[in-house]
Design a protein around this motif. Sequence first.
Motif, PDB file in Angstrom:
ATOM      1  N   ASN A 454       0.856  -1.142  -0.143  1.00 17.25           N
ATOM      2  CA  ASN A 454       0.080   0.012   0.031  1.00 17.25           C
ATOM      3  C   ASN A 454       0.833   1.436   0.044  1.00 17.25           C
ATOM      4  N   ALA A 455       0.222   2.103  -0.762  1.00 17.89           N
ATOM      5  CA  ALA A 455       0.901   3.541  -0.723  1.00 17.89           C
ATOM      6  C   ALA A 455      -0.345   4.669  -0.786  1.00 17.89           C
ATOM      7  N   TYR A 456      -0.222   5.544  -0.215  1.00 15.98           N
ATOM      8  CA  TYR A 456      -1.197   6.507  -0.055  1.00 15.98           C
ATOM      9  C   TYR A 456      -0.937   8.010  -0.719  1.00 15.98           C
ATOM     10  N   LEU A 457      -1.678   8.442  -1.530  1.00 13.91           N
ATOM     11  CA  LEU A 457      -1.630   9.777  -2.077  1.00 13.91           C
ATOM     12  C   LEU A 457      -2.743  10.663  -1.258  1.00 13.91           C
ATOM     13  N   VAL A 458      -2.159  11.682  -0.696  1.00 12.60           N
ATOM     14  CA  VAL A 458      -2.882  12.558  -0.036  1.00 12.60           C
ATOM     15  C   VAL A 458      -2.871  13.736  -0.720  1.00 12.60           C
ATOM     16  N   VAL A 562       0.991   0.819 -10.962  1.00 10.38           N
ATOM     17  CA  VAL A 562       0.006   0.675 -10.086  1.00 10.38           C
ATOM     18  C   VAL A 562      -0.944  -0.504 -10.412  1.00 10.38           C
ATOM     19  N   GLY A 563      -1.183  -1.345  -9.584  1.00 12.71           N
ATOM     20  CA  GLY A 563      -2.342  -2.501  -9.792  1.00 12.71           C
ATOM     21  C   GLY A 563      -3.839  -2.105  -9.950  1.00 12.71           C
ATOM     22  N   LYS A 564      -3.812  -1.155  -8.988  1.00 10.44           N
ATOM     23  CA  LYS A 564      -5.103  -0.664  -8.827  1.00 10.44           C
ATOM     24  C   LYS A 564      -5.190   0.801  -7.917  1.00 10.44           C
ATOM     25  N   SER A 565      -6.131   1.423  -7.827  1.00  7.94           N
ATOM     26  CA  SER A 565      -6.274   2.588  -6.986  1.00  7.94           C
ATOM     27  C   SER A 565      -7.840   2.859  -6.281  1.00  7.94           C
ATOM     28  N   ASN A 566      -7.870   3.207  -5.284  1.00  7.44           N
ATOM     29  CA  ASN A 566      -9.488   3.168  -4.866  1.00  7.44           C
ATOM     30  C   ASN A 566      -9.522   4.636  -4.225  1.00  7.44           C
ATOM     31  N   SER A 567     -10.443   5.488  -4.618  1.00 11.50           N
ATOM     32  CA  SER A 567     -10.409   6.867  -4.003  1.00 11.50           C
ATOM     33  C   SER A 567     -11.908   7.091  -3.923  1.00 11.50           C
ATOM     34  N   LEU A 568     -12.285   8.346  -3.536  1.00  9.77           N
ATOM     35  CA  LEU A 568     -13.501   9.068  -3.216  1.00  9.77           C
ATOM     36  C   LEU A 568     -14.397   9.225  -4.515  1.00  9.77           C
ATOM     37  N   MET A 637       8.303   1.716  -5.872  1.00  7.32           N
ATOM     38  CA  MET A 637       7.848   2.843  -5.297  1.00  7.32           C
ATOM     39  C   MET A 637       8.199   4.403  -5.732  1.00  7.32           C
ATOM     40  N   THR A 638       9.433   4.308  -6.062  1.00  5.73           N
ATOM     41  CA  THR A 638      10.334   5.597  -6.581  1.00  5.73           C
ATOM     42  C   THR A 638       9.587   5.910  -7.895  1.00  5.73           C
ATOM     43  N   ALA A 639       9.412   4.660  -8.825  1.00  2.00           N
ATOM     44  CA  ALA A 639       9.067   4.837 -10.054  1.00  2.00           C
ATOM     45  C   ALA A 639       7.462   5.589 -10.066  1.00  2.00           C
ATOM     46  N   VAL A 640       6.545   5.019  -9.050  1.00  4.07           N
ATOM     47  CA  VAL A 640       5.381   5.479  -8.926  1.00  4.07           C
ATOM     48  C   VAL A 640       5.411   7.028  -8.624  1.00  4.07           C
ATOM     49  N   VAL A 641       6.244   7.189  -7.695  1.00  3.90           N
ATOM     50  CA  VAL A 641       6.410   8.692  -7.267  1.00  3.90           C
ATOM     51  C   VAL A 641       6.726   9.718  -8.492  1.00  3.90           C
ATOM     52  N   ASP A 642       7.711   9.083  -9.104  1.00  6.43           N
ATOM     53  CA  ASP A 642       8.334   9.845 -10.494  1.00  6.43           C
ATOM     54  C   ASP A 642       7.111  10.062 -11.363  1.00  6.43           C
ATOM     55  N   ALA A 643       6.432   8.952 -11.615  1.00  8.03           N
ATOM     56  CA  ALA A 643       5.114   9.108 -12.395  1.00  8.03           C
ATOM     57  C   ALA A 643       3.943  10.126 -12.003  1.00  8.03           C
ATOM     58  N   TRP A 661       2.907  12.245   0.126  1.00  9.79           N
ATOM     59  CA  TRP A 661       2.906  10.659   0.165  1.00  9.79           C
ATOM     60  C   TRP A 661       2.798  10.260   1.447  1.00  9.79           C
ATOM     61  N   ALA A 662       2.188   9.070   1.679  1.00  5.76           N
ATOM     62  CA  ALA A 662       2.272   8.395   2.929  1.00  5.76           C
ATOM     63  C   ALA A 662       2.303   6.862   2.749  1.00  5.76           C
ATOM     64  N   GLY A 663       2.250   6.152   3.801  1.00  9.43           N
ATOM     65  CA  GLY A 663       2.117   4.512   3.383  1.00  9.43           C
ATOM     66  C   GLY A 663       3.487   3.895   3.820  1.00  9.43           C
ATOM     67  N   LYS A 664       3.625   2.778   4.181  1.00  9.94           N
ATOM     68  CA  LYS A 664       4.961   1.914   4.387  1.00  9.94           C
ATOM     69  C   LYS A 664       5.932   1.878   3.415  1.00  9.94           C
ATOM     70  N   ALA A 665       5.492   1.608   2.106  1.00  9.48           N
ATOM     71  CA  ALA A 665       6.157   1.508   0.887  1.00  9.48           C
ATOM     72  C   ALA A 665       6.699   2.839   0.586  1.00  9.48           C
ATOM     73  N   TYR A 666       6.264   3.989   0.910  1.00  5.71           N
ATOM     74  CA  TYR A 666       6.865   5.130   0.694  1.00  5.71           C
ATOM     75  C   TYR A 666       7.835   5.633   1.869  1.00  5.71           C
ATOM     76  N   LEU A 667       7.621   4.934   2.987  1.00  5.87           N
ATOM     77  CA  LEU A 667       8.730   5.440   4.097  1.00  5.87           C
ATOM     78  C   LEU A 667       9.932   4.639   3.737  1.00  5.87           C
TER      79      LEU A 667
END
Length: 840
Positions: A454-458, A562-568, A637-643, A661-667
Amino acid sequence: MGQPLFRFATSHRRLVYWALGLVTAIFVALLPQIQIDTDPENMLPADNTQRVFHNAVKQRFSMHDTIVVGVVNEKGVYNPQTLGALHALTEYAEGIEGVIEADLMSLANVDNITQEDPGTIRFEWMMKTPPKDNAAAERIRKQAENLPLLYNTLVSEDRKAAALYVPIKDKNQSYAIARELKSHIDALDSSDDWHITGLPVAEDRFGYEMFVQMGISAPLAGLTIFVLLFVFFRNIPFIVPAMIVAMSTVLITMGLLIGMGFTVHIMSSMIAIFLMPIAVVDSVHILSEFADRFKPGDDAKAVIGEVMGHLFTPMLFTSVTSTVGFLSLMITPIPPVQIFGAFVGFGILLAFLITVTFVPAYLCGLSDKTLTRLTQKLPDESQSKLAPALVKLGHLAGSHARLWVMGFVVILAVSVWGISQIQINDNPVRWFKSDHELRIADRVLNDHFAGTYNAYLVLENTQGDNQDKVTAAIEKKAQNKALSEDTADWLKGRASADSDINDHIMAIDDKSFEVSFDEADVLSELLLKLERINSQSKAFLQPEVLSYISDLEQHLKQTGLVGKSNSLADVVKTVNRELRSGEEKDYQLPANANGVAQTLLQYQSSHRPQDLWHFVTPDYQSALVWLQLTSGDNQHMTAVVDAVDQYTTEHPLPKGLELNWAGKAYLNVVWQQQMVEGMLDSLTSAFVIVLIMMVLLFRSLLFGILAMLPLTLTITLIYGLIGWVGKDYDMPIAVLSALTLGLSVDFAIHFIERFRATLSQQQEWSATIKLMFQEPARAISRNAIVIAMGFTPLLFAPLVPYITVGVFLASIMAISAIVTLVMLPSVMSLFKNHLVRTAR
């Protein structure tokens, strides 16, 4: 300093014995207080900005560390038996202490969202009871695949797997909870394949196996060293002091670490295995030279005095330089690495102190008869198997000096290229061997699902709640002539009150029932104005903001990262579809904020209304996008952040929004980056300090530079090798630089110091080189073999970081010894005339 210490130790032998025994016993008594910590989050300081933000996000959105349980059936999970087992496990998991029941998620406790009538929707349990036949199971499949929030998260796209997400209160309980789940799975009447994974489980499981490994590796290292020393000296009483030094050093250092309240992290768990071989280095030098010098009838005290006279200074400087190498790790911003460096550095100095006091006291305490018997059993050093090999090596090192130097330059250049190929990467799940059940579970579930990492975009609204607009609107209405003086004053008071907009709306609504009809009309107009402001201030009710989030999600999906994302946005589109036609064409966002608000109001009538607050805060000022990744590697994770960075550069965020960013993968990415930068700083500073120490020790810039050559080539070659073989640069690899620096310069110090003394006596180059490849070279070779072999028990560990350390430390010792014994004589040959003149 050396002689007074030596005289005190040999004159007060019993005091030395009792003091060492008492101090060791005191610190051994502290060992039972050990506390294990394998949480990668603690690689960052508690006040680290990203860590603080990560924890704040978890609290704000009620996100929890989660255990992922997956059931796999290659024929398909949509059958009564598999879904029945999943339902039973879900019910069992709800009753486990430490599990957050309300947020537990599987097909057994989530809602199916369908249209009841146009404009109304119905929420019903997806699988309140297990299906009794295949037809019922097939209905569940159709329902699950019709809900984007569940599809490829709780059920796999290939229909062969289903998942249970188990949120837990304390990640330190994850291994215990996972074992409970495993026990219940074993008791189920299920022929399916079950897997348990998740970062919390990996981290906690590592702590358990690390504790076991600590109890195995250090004793095995001690046994290995004991056997090697016996092979070298063939006499148990003679090697006893070296083993006592090693064991006392390890026990006191670990006792001090635990007694001071430090937890044992993955790095500090290696302190014992690091110190065990290193602590015997000085003892081997003393025993080796004592064995060469002592003859029957000699005064042991006089012989050991001569030995200590030769060795005290180089042993002191090698201990100090090794300590500097490890203490340099305290420059890094990673607390566990700082603790590791501090206590290994302390242990090295402690080993030196124990060695120069206890070993001479022990040897001097032996009777003449015992010493004579010892020397009779000791092998003839000049006839050992090691001796002829070293003589040949000395001949090779002394010949064709320019060719050797050119070879070392080529090796250096190729190693620099290898370093450029190093990739920084880490993943706690990969701390286990590839055949470990956690690694297997990780591969299987991430092959089936969108991802278990998991990674969280805030996203946050930085424009606040428009308090200025609220105040201005109230003040303007207070000037309306239709209001009485009392009502106008009351409104002015509201304008200056420290209240949020909802408080104002409630207060004005209540006031409208107390005033005249004309005044009520004015207040009604004000209420409408405030409600519009309130709606506009709720950034994440605005369709354009949700549209941006949806477009960003789509972009990330197209990148394949990213395999999938869920959001509001996904919640709103799903509910809006069912409110309209229930067909795919209406899977879209409403046209206005009121429409968005209506969908969310409907969603909150579900069985799990709290799920909404995982994606948005109640004031709609902050939103979270949950990203599922199939890999926990930092590179991924770095590639996701760059994207995301690239997308937001090309498509700027809506006005007033800020992304974090938050989440264990990002930390994990954060602390890896800080570790690399910190290691580079620590290595650079330690290198400079050691160079200055070498110049001061030898009182010569030339000899100081010569002493640095072996460690320079060894460090470069080792890290070049890491780049060549494609080994990721992770935490254990990073700290090897400190050990390489410390021990490589140790060998160089002993070689140069003995070379200078021998050259001063012989006044002739060839004779000096010949003598250097006798006892001095044997002592260096023995130490290299002892230290290298002392780490070999790590090769049999079930944990990859320990294996990595074992392989590379053995390599470091072998390479640094060879480089010292070949490179130094070769380079010195180029300055032969100058060195001989200096010695005269």
